[in-house]
Design an enzyme around this catalytic site. Structure first.
Site, PDB file in Angstrom:
ATOM      1  CG  LEU A  67      -2.318   0.264   1.132  1.00  0.00           C
ATOM      2  CD1 LEU A  67      -3.052  -0.141   2.390  1.00  0.00           C
ATOM      3  CD2 LEU A  67      -2.527   1.727   0.850  1.00  0.00           C
ATOM      4  CD  GLU A 122      -1.194   5.411  -2.379  1.00  0.00           C
ATOM      5  OE1 GLU A 122      -0.332   5.738  -1.535  1.00  0.00           O
ATOM      6  OE2 GLU A 122      -2.231   4.810  -2.068  1.00  0.00           O
ATOM      7  CD  GLN A 143      -8.058   1.241  -2.985  1.00  0.00           C
ATOM      8  OE1 GLN A 143      -7.799   1.645  -1.858  1.00  0.00           O
ATOM      9  NE2 GLN A 143      -7.976  -0.030  -3.313  1.00  0.00           N
ATOM     10  CG  PHE A 144     -10.947   6.582  -4.156  1.00  0.00           C
ATOM     11  CD1 PHE A 144     -12.183   7.003  -4.626  1.00  0.00           C
ATOM     12  CD2 PHE A 144     -10.854   5.358  -3.521  1.00  0.00           C
ATOM     13  CE1 PHE A 144     -13.315   6.214  -4.450  1.00  0.00           C
ATOM     14  CE2 PHE A 144     -11.978   4.565  -3.351  1.00  0.00           C
ATOM     15  CZ  PHE A 144     -13.211   4.991  -3.813  1.00  0.00           C
ATOM     16  CG  ASP A 145     -10.394  11.546  -6.640  1.00  0.00           C
ATOM     17  OD1 ASP A 145     -10.342  11.526  -5.398  1.00  0.00           O
ATOM     18  OD2 ASP A 145     -11.451  11.451  -7.294  1.00  0.00           O
ATOM     19  CE1 TYR A 180      -4.225  14.923  -5.598  1.00  0.00           C
ATOM     20  CE2 TYR A 180      -5.057  15.101  -3.378  1.00  0.00           C
ATOM     21  CZ  TYR A 180      -5.217  15.294  -4.730  1.00  0.00           C
ATOM     22  OH  TYR A 180      -6.369  15.867  -5.209  1.00  0.00           O
ATOM     23  N   PRO A 181       0.476  10.919  -2.927  1.00  0.00           N
ATOM     24  CG  PRO A 181       0.139   9.388  -1.194  1.00  0.00           C
ATOM     25  CD  PRO A 181      -0.580  10.123  -2.293  1.00  0.00           C
ATOM     26  CG  HIS A 228     -13.129   8.358  -0.995  1.00  0.00           C
ATOM     27  ND1 HIS A 228     -12.749   8.724   0.271  1.00  0.00           N
ATOM     28  CD2 HIS A 228     -12.775   7.052  -1.118  1.00  0.00           C
ATOM     29  CE1 HIS A 228     -12.224   7.682   0.903  1.00  0.00           C
ATOM     30  NE2 HIS A 228     -12.216   6.657   0.075  1.00  0.00           N
TER      31      HIS A 228
END
Ligand SMILES: Cc1ncc(C[n+]2csc(CCOP(=O)(O)OP(=O)(O)O)c2C)c(N)n1
Lengths: 349, 380
Positions: free
Chosen positions: A68, A70, A92-94, A98-99, A139
């Site tokens: 897990l 990004e 997974q989501f917008d 960011y990471p 989300h």
């Protein structure tokens, strides 16, 4: 090159989610270098089930549940691309992408450039984006401006089922990195194959006129992409009653930007409204309005208007309907164009 | 076999039956950095290897001095010297097979040169010429990486991809002590261990991240200890002992190639020069500390050990120095030639195909360049 879904009607996916899954499957079947990786993409098939069945069909080496992380997902995808693979990454989501921005901006987007073409990055980053599904905080973001502001990335957002399939195939086939924004509130939208015909999707970078204006006197172009396209189509229908003849341009791709299709439309109609969910200040609409103004100034009968999300962090789901640009807000903007046009009546070029 | 059926698969179980997944002890680094030179085991190292290491160390030190001089002459925008750390650089450059990949950071030009990169091509980033002056595929050296630790996940991904393709390729990634605090360091090690990717991570712990000492960077017993938390072995080595660094890396590379997964190696060394030519090291460390490390010089350590084994005499030292002088002279000559860059190339590698926007902008620059050429023509 155009991307065909295939003549076999039985193979036609019914929803956008299915079309995206089919595109991944077909791309993996056609090219063994295509690898899917992300969080929960394997056994679960992704939280939206887009990758359902891929691990079973192609094995866990080709559809991989990653730790897990990004930045790690995208960073390892860079190394995989360096070794000749075509990674398709699922965020997974917008807001959880960011990471990975450091990897995206410092490496994915510029590896080709810094190595003078020696190291292309054929990576597709799939981002379920935007609101309207009642998601809790983090989300529902529309992050396209961050991607658009980074040279080296393509930024794509389909609005129809056929485009979802065709553009994803094109993104995976592209030798450049593509940010593939999936309008998650359209995931369950059904295919309307008569409206989508011909089932041919041109390469990334071409906008399409979804609804032509028929040449009525009070005409305008609604410029949009992704989840706002159906809103614009509905608004265009509704505006007919007010005597408006609205053309709807679906950009499909924000980078590269199809100036030709957009400006041809605005020159025909003389007015334009840009519609998107992202915030307005510093948002995509500002760039689009500026481009249209620079290129079509003498054809414009009113300023280019923007209908955007408010300049606020994405609101809680119980309030999101007040934030998201809906049909009424689009119609209000169109009404403002009318005032401008009456004022300039007779002085049009 | 599903995940749940895999033997040894980690699953939380109720506390009474709890057991650690793997034994921690074999993963733990030694209490002291491993040393080879000056020990009895040094007698077993191949003479050829020692001679190669020596030659590269001496050339490396000269290269660093020359590159630093080039910054004073305005020929390089910046140079982060690896003087004092040459043993890590040279060992990293020589330990890999041709098919393996090296992932260097901005301080690791020397490792890239030791691997065979043209010394001028290795410096284009630092002189303000094209970012990467070489094709990474040619010597399998990734572009020198400036954002800290971000090259580490690349190394993992490449090694993973190679293994998926059935190639026995190993990736060696270099990072500094400061870089180990970055999230990408953590994510890369975690991915590597979970995927059992054939990667070796070499941390050059040179004491400082610009001005910040290790004590302000981490509270871990050593950086090598961090490996245990990921489930990979950590090795601690004297980073000024080139034979020891080479041996530890070679073992880790062998292990990776054989399917044994990644290793984290911490080499304890010291940055003799300032962070870069733009840094003032006297603000954060006393001269006495530098002098103490100079007494533990990697070249002197190796030369003493080689003289003990009669593998080196004054003539050998002279020959190595001459080779180094030739390298420096060649670097000087070629770096004093002005780089010729084509501004139109700015638009060439952004995308596989130029967008219409970039075509327009290229036309604009072309017109500006033509106008400039016309103007300078008139002036003559
Ligand atoms: C992500 C990032 N943050 C900050 C910097 C600025 N910076 C360059 S070098 C450096 C110190 C790095 O120290 P270390 O990792 O110990 O490597 P060393 O320079 O000692 O080889 C810093 C903070 C950077 N390059 N990248």
């Amino acid at each position: 090159m155009t991307t065909a879904i295939g003549a076999d009607t039985a193979r036609k996916p019914a929803t956008m989610a299915q079309a995206l899954g089919r595109a991944l499957r077909d791309a993996m079947a056609a090219d063994p270098s295509v690898h899917v990786l992300g969080e929960d993409v394997g056994t679960l098939g992704g939280v939206f089930r887009i990758t359902d069945g891929l691990a079973k069909e192609f094995g866990e080496d080709r559809c991989t549940d990653t730790p897990l992380a990004e930045a790690g997902i995208l960073g390892t995808a860079v190394g995989m691309a360096m070794y000749g693979l075509r990674p398709v990454v699922e965020m997974q989501f917008d807001a959880f992408a960011y990471p990975s921005f450091e990897q995206l901006i410092s490496h994915v987007s510029r590896m080709r450039n810094r190595t003078r073409g020696a190291m292309p990055m054929p990576i597709t980053v799939r981002v379920p984006y935007g609101g309207g599904i009642g998601g809790v905080e983090h989300h529902s973001d529309s992050s396209e401006i961050y991607y658009m502001a980074t040279p080296g990335l393509h930024v794509v957002a389909p609005a129809t089922v056929a485009d979802a399939y065709g553009l994803l195939r094109a993104a995976i086939a592209s030798d450049d990195p593509v940010i593939f924004l999936e309008p998650k509130r359209l995931y369950w939208s059904k295919a309307d194959w008569s409206a989508d015909a011909p089932e041919q999707v041109p390469p990334i970078g071409r906008a399409v006129v979804r609804r032509p204006a028929t040449g009525g006197r009070r005409s305008a172009t609604l410029i949009s992409y992704g989840p706002s396209v159906p809103v614009c189509l509905e608004a265009a229908e509704a505006a007919r009653a007010e005597g408006w003849d609205l053309e709807v341009v679906d950009l499909r791709s924000l980078v590269p930007f199809d100036d030709d299709t957009v400006c041809a439309s605005v020159r025909r109609t003389g007015r334009a409204v840009v519609v998107h969910e992202a915030t307005g200040f510093g948002g995509p609409g500002g760039e689009i309005a500026a481009r249209v103004t620079e290129r079509c100034f003498h054809h414009l009968e009113a300023p280019v208007l923007r209908v955007a999300g408010f300049d606020i962090p994405y609101p809680p789901p119980m309030l999101e309907r007040h934030h998201l640009p809906g049909v009424d807000r689009v119609l209000d903007a169109v009404a403002r164009l009318q005032w401008e046009s009456e004022w300039t009546e007779g002085s049009a070029v | 076999m599903t995940v749940l059926e895999q033997p040894g698969a980690y699953r939380p179980t109720p506390p009474p039956g709890w057991q650690p997944r793997v034994e921690a002890a074999p993963l733990l680094p030694d209490a002291e950095p491993y040393r080879l030179l000056g020990t009895a085991a040094a007698a077993d190292i191949s003479p050829d290897l020692l001679i190669r290491l020596h030659r590269e160390l001496v050339r490396g030190r000269r290269y660093n001095a020359q590159a630093t001089a080039l910054t004073r002459q305005g020929r390089l925008a910046v140079y982060p010297s690896s003087t004092g750390q040459e043993a890590c650089q040279v060992a990293a450059g020589l330990v890999l097979e041709d098919r393996d990949w090296l992932f260097p950071s901005y301080r690791d030009t020397l490792a890239a040169v030791a691997r065979g990169l043209d010394p001028v091509d290795a410096l284009t980033l630092l002189r303000g010429d094209w970012h990467s002056g070489y094709d990474p595929h040619e010597h399998r050296v990734a572009p020198l990486c400036t954002p800290l630790a971000t090259q580490l996940p690349h190394a993992v991904g490449l090694a993973h991809a190679a293994r998926l393709k059935g190639d026995d390729v190993v990736a060696l990634a270099l990072v500094g002590d400061g870089g180990t605090s970055e999230g990408d360091f953590h994510e890369a090690l975690n991915f590597a261990a979970v995927w059992r990717a054939p990667v070796v991570f070499l941390v050059q712990n040179n004491g400082f991240a610009i001005s910040v000492p290790l004590a302000k960077q981490t509270a871990a017993p050593s950086l090598a200890h961090k490996a245990v938390g990921y489930g990979m072995p950590g090795r601690l080595v004297d980073g000024n002992d080139v034979a020891a660094v080479h041996q530890v890396l070679a073992e880790a590379v062998r292990r990776a190639r054989g399917g044994g997964g990644p290793t984290l190696v911490e080499a304890v060394t010291y940055r003799i020069e300032a962070h870069t030519n733009a840094d003032d090291a006297t603000r954060y460390r006393p001269d006495s500390e530098v002098e103490a490390w100079q007494a533990h010089d990697p070249i002197a350590l190796l030369e003493d050990a080689m003289r003990d084994r009669r593998l080196l005499d004054d003539e050998g030292v002279r020959a190595a120095r001459e080779s180094a002088e030739r390298l420096a002279a060649d670097l000087r000559t070629r770096m004093h030639q002005d780089a010729v860059l084509d501004p139109m190339e700015l638009f060439e590698h952004v995308y596989a195909d130029r967008t219409s926007q970039l075509r327009e902008q290229a036309a604009q620059l072309r017109a500006e360049l033509d106008a400039e050429a016309d103007d300078s023509g008139k002036g003559e």
